[in-house]
Structure formats: structure tokens, C-alpha cells
Design a protein around this motif. Structure first.
Motif, PDB file in Angstrom:
ATOM      1  N   GLU A  57      -4.652  -9.379   1.714  1.00 17.64           N
ATOM      2  CA  GLU A  57      -3.743  -8.726   1.524  1.00 17.64           C
ATOM      3  C   GLU A  57      -2.282  -8.221   0.892  1.00 17.64           C
ATOM      4  N   GLN A  58      -1.929  -9.138  -0.818  1.00 16.04           N
ATOM      5  CA  GLN A  58      -1.355  -8.465  -1.976  1.00 16.04           C
ATOM      6  C   GLN A  58      -2.153  -7.570  -2.411  1.00 16.04           C
ATOM      7  N   GLU A 113      -1.699  -4.028  -0.325  1.00 20.03           N
ATOM      8  CA  GLU A 113      -0.483  -3.716  -0.404  1.00 20.03           C
ATOM      9  C   GLU A 113      -0.280  -2.978  -1.527  1.00 20.03           C
TER      10      GLU A 113
END
Length: 418
Positions: free
Chosen positions: A271-272, A275
Motif C-alpha cells: 500500500e505504501q 502511495e
């Protein structure tokens, strides 16, 4: 005027059989050419596709890097002329008209990257002066002019100074990459090992990761000058020696860069990574925010400056040689004067781009991508079936592998631009 004129002719076979300081210098030069500022975006660009696509690309990166650059070096060395540069070789093998077109495309694929590095170098140093040193932003015209002039002055000083500059730049770069990779180990997380159910999505992700990997390890801009110097230095053994140096360069690149990529990717969750990709920031900027680490914040500009500087020198070498080759075919002037004319043109063009700081640089890089892929992967492999000097490589697995990888890279770039 080529770098190859700075060194003596011919050496003994004993020199060919052993590794020398000359070989180490060129290995570092090729490493420095490949490792540009793009390395700071590589972990995000490859890692965002998931662990398995990262692993597959890591396995393919070594063979693709070594075999493609070896093919281009063999192509340059296949000329019947002793001092032939890239422009001479393509004209000899593909005819005057096609040769000039390929030479022009080759120059236009390298030159925009030099403009990008001119802008990047100025922005990195300006940011460091303001944010790290706490000083006022200097005049952009003066700062960019001094930086670009300093880089070009190193190249004007000749092969020995240029190789020494690479040594001074590349050792700290390799040390910082390794140090940062080890520093992140305590933050490693277990990757998501679940195999993607959507095979179509996975294959597209993998396909689009190929050009990213190709350009992260590309030192194609320096190969023509490199091959020429080896021919002058080692004579008939140039092919064998070039292969040896390119093999060690590839091992060094894969070792340092992939360790850095894996260390960064394992320090962040999927997810990071997504992002970070959405924010379009470098991996060090994102890591510094996530871990609130002054150490990483300080290292970011330093790595960017060293990486841009080393890659600038390597790309300038290729642009200078190809521009000289084209000018010599069109203008009747002494080679020394032509060289100075070409350097003056490139200095003012890079300086102008650095001052203007245009926002179209990403598009320019994307447009130069397909040409680099064609020249590095496809053209030398097609030459294997056209040029008698290369006929011993016909039907070999490595020839088909690089041709297929090149077609995938070019098609992926075109697909991503549409």
C-alpha cells in the motif's frame, strides 16, 4: 575527436589475460553511466507491481543487461575500420541514408537525457543549499552555468581525467547504496507471497516493468566510446576484453542496485509503495517521511547529486561522439574545431534547459526510450543476420533472447505512451 585518441596503441597478450587498472576504470565508468537519478524511483516503479514481478525482473535483469550491451559492443567492433565510431558502423552496415537516420535517432535519444540531467543537477544543488545549508537560493543562471561547465570541463580534460572523476564519484555512490541498503534491514517486512489470481493483470504489470528495468541498468550511451578505446588498447583481443569488462560491470550493477531495490521494497508495504507511486516522489523522500529519519533526509540529495553527475558524464561521452560523427559527414572542418563547436552547442543547450526548468522533461525521456531500446536490443541483433563479421552469433539463444526482450521493451513503452 574520440576519447580513444588519449591512450596508446596496442598492448601485449599478457595484458589481455589479466585484469588491469584500465579495466577497473572503465568498469566504474560504465557503472556510473548506468546509475542515474532514476535509481531513486526504481524500487517504487518495479516494487509497486508486487513481489513476484520484482523477483522475476531481478532474475532477468542480469542476462538482459550483460547480453544487450555485449551485443552493442560487438556491433561497434564489427567495423572494418580501426577507428570507427557508432556513426561510421551504422553507415557501413546499413548504407549512408539509413545510417545517418539511425545516427540522428541515436543522438536524439541521448541528448534529451543530458538536458534532464542538467535540470536535475541544478534543482538538486539548489534544494541542498536552501534546505540543508539554510542559505538563500543562488542565481539559477549562475548556478546552472557553473555546474554544467564543471561537468563538461571534466570531459574536455581527456580520458584519464574523466576516468579518475568516475572513480572519485562511483566509489562513494556504491558505498552509500550498500550502506543505506544495510541500514534499512531492521525495517524489512515479510512480503506478500500470494500469487496473483488475475494473470492478465500480472502479465501486463510484468510487461510494463521490462523497459523500467532496461533503462535502470542501461549504459548504452558509453558503449561506442568504450568499445573504441578497447580496440585501440587491446587490438584484436578487444572483443574478448570488452566482454570481460561488461560482465563485471553487469555483476556490480546487479549486486548494488538490486540489493538497494529489494531493501527499499521490503521496508515498505504494498500500500505504501502504491502511495509513493501516486505521489511521484523518490523512494528516499518517501522513506524519510515514513521513518522520520534525518539520516535518510540528508542522504537523499547526496545520492541524487552523485548519481546525476556520474550518469551525466557517461551520457555526454555518447552525445559528444555521435554529434561529432554526424557533423564530420556534413561539414568540411578540422575534427578538433568540429569537436569544440559541438561541445559549445551542447553546453548552451543544457545550460538553457537548466535555467528554463521545463516541465516536459518526463515526456522527452519517454520519447527517447523506444529509440534506446531499439538501438541497444534490436538493431545489433538484426545486424547479426546482415553483417558477415557477426555471422558466428546467428542462431544462438542469446541473440533470440535479446531480440525478444527488445521487442517487449519497445512495445511496452509505446503502450504506456498511448
Amino acid at each position: 575527436m574520440s576519447l580513444s585518441h588519449d591512450i596508446p596503441l596496442g598492448n601485449t597478450e599478457e595484458t589481455v589475460s589479466r585484469w588491469t587498472k584500465h579495466d577497473t576504470s572503465w568498469m566504474l565508468s560504465l557503472f556510473g553511466t548506468a546509475v542515474g537519478a532514476g535509481i531513486l524511483f526504481l524500487p517504487i516503479n518495479i516494487g509497486a507491481g508486487g513481489f513476484w514481478s520484482l523477483l522475476i525482473m531481478a532474475v532477468l535483469a542480469g542476462p538482459m543487461t550483460f547480453l544487450a550491451h555485449r551485443g552493442l559492443a560487438r556491433f561497434v567492433l564489427s567495423s572494418s575500420k580501426q577507428d570507427a565510431d557508432f556513426t561510421d558502423v551504422v553507415e557501413e552496415h546499413f548504407g549512408a541514408s539509413a545510417g545517418r537516420l539511425i545516427s540522428l535517432l541515436y543522438f536524439l535519444s541521448i541528448f534529451p537525457i543530458l538536458l534532464i540531467y542538467g535540470v536535475g543537477l541544478t534543482n538538486t544543488v539548489d534544494s541542498f543549499i536552501v534546505n540543508q545549508l539554510g542559505m538563500d537560493s543562488p542565481s539559477r543562471i549562475m548556478l546552472s552555468g557553473v555546474l554544467v561547465f564543471a561537468m563538461i570541463a571534466i570531459m574536455m580534460a581527456g580520458e584519464k581525467v574523466m576516468l579518475k572523476a568516475f572513480e572519485v564519484i562511483v566509489y562513494p555512490l556504491a558505498a552509500i547504496l550498500a550502506g543505506l541498503s544495510f541500514y534499512l534491514i531492521p525495517n524489512w517486512q515479510m512480503p506478500d507471497l500470494a500469487i496473483m489470481q488475475d494473470w492478465q493483470g500480472f502479465s501486463v504489470t510484468l510487461w510494463l516493468a521490462i523497459p523500467v528495468t532496461v533503462f535502470a541498468f542501461s549504459h548504452a550511451a558509453a558503449i561506442s566510446s568504450f568499445a573504441n578505446v578497447q580496440r585501440r588498447h587491446y587490438g584484436k583481443e578487444a572483443g574478448q576484453k570488452s566482454e570481460q569488462i561488461l560482465k563485471r560491470t553487469s555483476i556490480m550493477l546487479i549486486s548494488f542496485v538490486l540489493f538497494f531495490v529489494f531493501s527499499c521494497v521490503l521496508s515498505l508495504s504494498p500500500e505504501q509503495l502504491m502511495e509513493a507511486k501516486a505521489q511521484n516522489v523518490s523512494v528516499l523522500s518517501y522513506l524519510a517521511n515514513v521513518h522520520n529519519s534525518p539520516f535518510i533526509i540528508t542522504l537523499g540529495p547526496l545520492i541524487a547529486f552523485i548519481a546525476i553527475s556520474s550518469s551525466f558524464l557517461g551520457h555526454f561521452m555518447g552525445a559528444r561522439e555521435s554529434l561529432n560523427g554526424m557533423l564530420q559527414k556534413q561539414v568540411k572542418m578540422a575534427p578538433g574545431k568540429l569537436d569544440k563547436l559541438g561541445i559549445a552547442f551542447m553546453f548552451f543547450a543544457i545550460w538553457f534547459a537548466a535555467v528554463m526548468n521545463p516541465s516536459i522533461l518526463g515526456m522527452m525521456e519517454a520519447l527517447s526510450g523506444p529509440v534506446i531500446a531499439m538501438i541497444l536490443f534490436i538493431m545489433p541483433m538484426l545486424a547479426v543476420y546482415k553483417v558477415d563479421a557477426l555471422k558466428e552469433y546467428r542462431g544462438k539463444f542469446s541473440t533470440y533472447f535479446i531480440l525478444f526482450a527488445g521487442l517487449l521493451a519497445v512495445s511496452a513503452i509505446v503502450f504506456s505512451l498511448i
